[in-house]
Scaffold this motif. Sequence first.
Motif, short mmCIF file in Angstrom:
data_model
loop_
_atom_site.label_atom_id
_atom_site.label_comp_id
_atom_site.label_asym_id
_atom_site.label_seq_id
_atom_site.Cartn_x
_atom_site.Cartn_y
_atom_site.Cartn_z
N SER A 1 0.82 -1.21 0.00
CA SER A 1 0.00 0.00 0.00
C SER A 1 0.86 1.26 0.00
N THR A 2 0.27 2.36 -0.45
CA THR A 2 0.90 3.69 -0.33
C THR A 2 -0.17 4.67 0.15
N GLY A 3 0.26 5.86 0.47
CA GLY A 3 -0.69 6.89 0.89
C GLY A 3 -1.60 7.34 -0.23
N LEU A 4 -1.22 7.04 -1.48
CA LEU A 4 -2.07 7.40 -2.62
C LEU A 4 -3.44 6.73 -2.51
N ASP A 5 -3.49 5.53 -1.94
CA ASP A 5 -4.76 4.82 -1.80
C ASP A 5 -5.79 5.73 -1.11
N SER A 6 -5.44 6.19 0.09
CA SER A 6 -6.37 7.03 0.85
C SER A 6 -6.53 8.41 0.24
N ASP A 7 -5.48 8.94 -0.39
CA ASP A 7 -5.61 10.23 -1.08
C ASP A 7 -6.78 10.19 -2.06
N VAL A 8 -6.86 9.13 -2.87
CA VAL A 8 -7.89 9.04 -3.91
C VAL A 8 -9.25 8.76 -3.28
N VAL A 9 -9.30 7.85 -2.30
CA VAL A 9 -10.59 7.56 -1.66
C VAL A 9 -11.14 8.82 -1.00
N GLU A 10 -10.30 9.59 -0.34
CA GLU A 10 -10.78 10.80 0.33
C GLU A 10 -11.26 11.85 -0.67
#
Length: 441
Positions: free
Chosen positions: A92-101
């Motif tokens: 995982s990377t922080g990009l996952d949550s960046d896009v979901v948010e």
Amino acid sequence: MTKPLKPQSNAMLKRAHENMPLGVADSYRYWGEENTVFLSSMKGCTITDCDQQTFVDFRLAYGPIILGYRDERVDNEVINAITSVGTISGFSTGLDSDVVELVKSLCPNIDKMRFANSGTEAVIGAVRTARGFTKRNKIVVVEGGFHGLHDEVMWKSDVDNWEITDENAPEIIPFGAGIPQSTREHQVSVPLNDFKAIDTVFAEYGHDIAAILIEPIMGNCGSIASTQAYMQKLRDVCDTNGSLLIMDEVKTGFRVAKGGAQALYGIYADLTTYAKAMGNGYPIAAFGGKANVMDAISFAKDGVTHGGTYTANMVALSAAKATLTVLKETDALETIAIVGQKIQALLSRVFTKFDIEHCFAGPDAMFGVHFGSEVPQNYRDWKKTNSDLYTQFALNLIDNGVMLEPDSREPWFICEAHQTVDLKWLEQVAEQSMSAAINAQ
């Protein structure tokens, strides 16, 4: 009207026949031995074929291009991700949550999400999650909707070979060979905007209906749309019966409004699928919805399994983050809607000049054109339109440098870059193409 010669395209197809069935990587790219398109480049709202004919493109790869081909605001973020982070890791990377948010800030119907690589995969994930959550089997689908290429949703109403005078419903057939009869066991089909059909299906199967699966605005059926009352009916019957409402927004998501079709209706799904416009052409998809439903995906004994090697790769996620940021923070969608309105107005002038009854369906960013006096209310109504005239008109447009799908079941897609189109030229081309179409008939 002289048809352009295509020596390079013909040579490309001849070579491709040695390498791929039909000479193409996707069966729907085969338009026959004389008309199959091979491109050399694309930019903004234009595409150029290998014979150096440039087209203003209203097909937009069936809808993913929302800003324009090779939009630097998106491409530069992808390049940065590739060069400074990588493309894929299996972690995982922080990009996952960046896009979901970002999605959650635009779509109040989303609490939690999972990623996929195509609309087909997103629908598979949503349907499996609905079944896992409800512990039921049956899925109700709506005639004319398209939900990807997995076997279960490849059973279609055969409207092409159905006569509008026939009192019986169109036959349900597999969309080609290789689809086992067993895959139809848990799928039930109903016509759009038909209240009685929904009541009948729920009276018979309600105890085992996991979900209704619907494109609120049907992207493969000329943008024929659910009425407000019908969408409310689906929401109510799902709530009463303990079934889930899945809205397939693979085409409408982040295109028809920042919050998709659900923002237009003000009616929200339990699960939603997204893809296409989410990444301006990069292969990104997702499904999501209510937290308690999505949490059915777990390692519990009765949990739903979801995953994929290429899921949430950095190329796709960086494209989605950039695209969604532009759509959220700029007036791109307003620009697209204004351009769509202007194009519908000029087409209407052309059709009126030739005394052709016509109407438009769906939102300005992906409108359908129907030759008839009334907007079709379902797939069977589409059969009443003069689709043969539309096809000839579309083929003439293509010869004259305007690219679109020569089938009225496919909408005209608009992107932000279309604001640069010379509308006077487009109206002249449309007039010339319609005149030739009428003469041909």
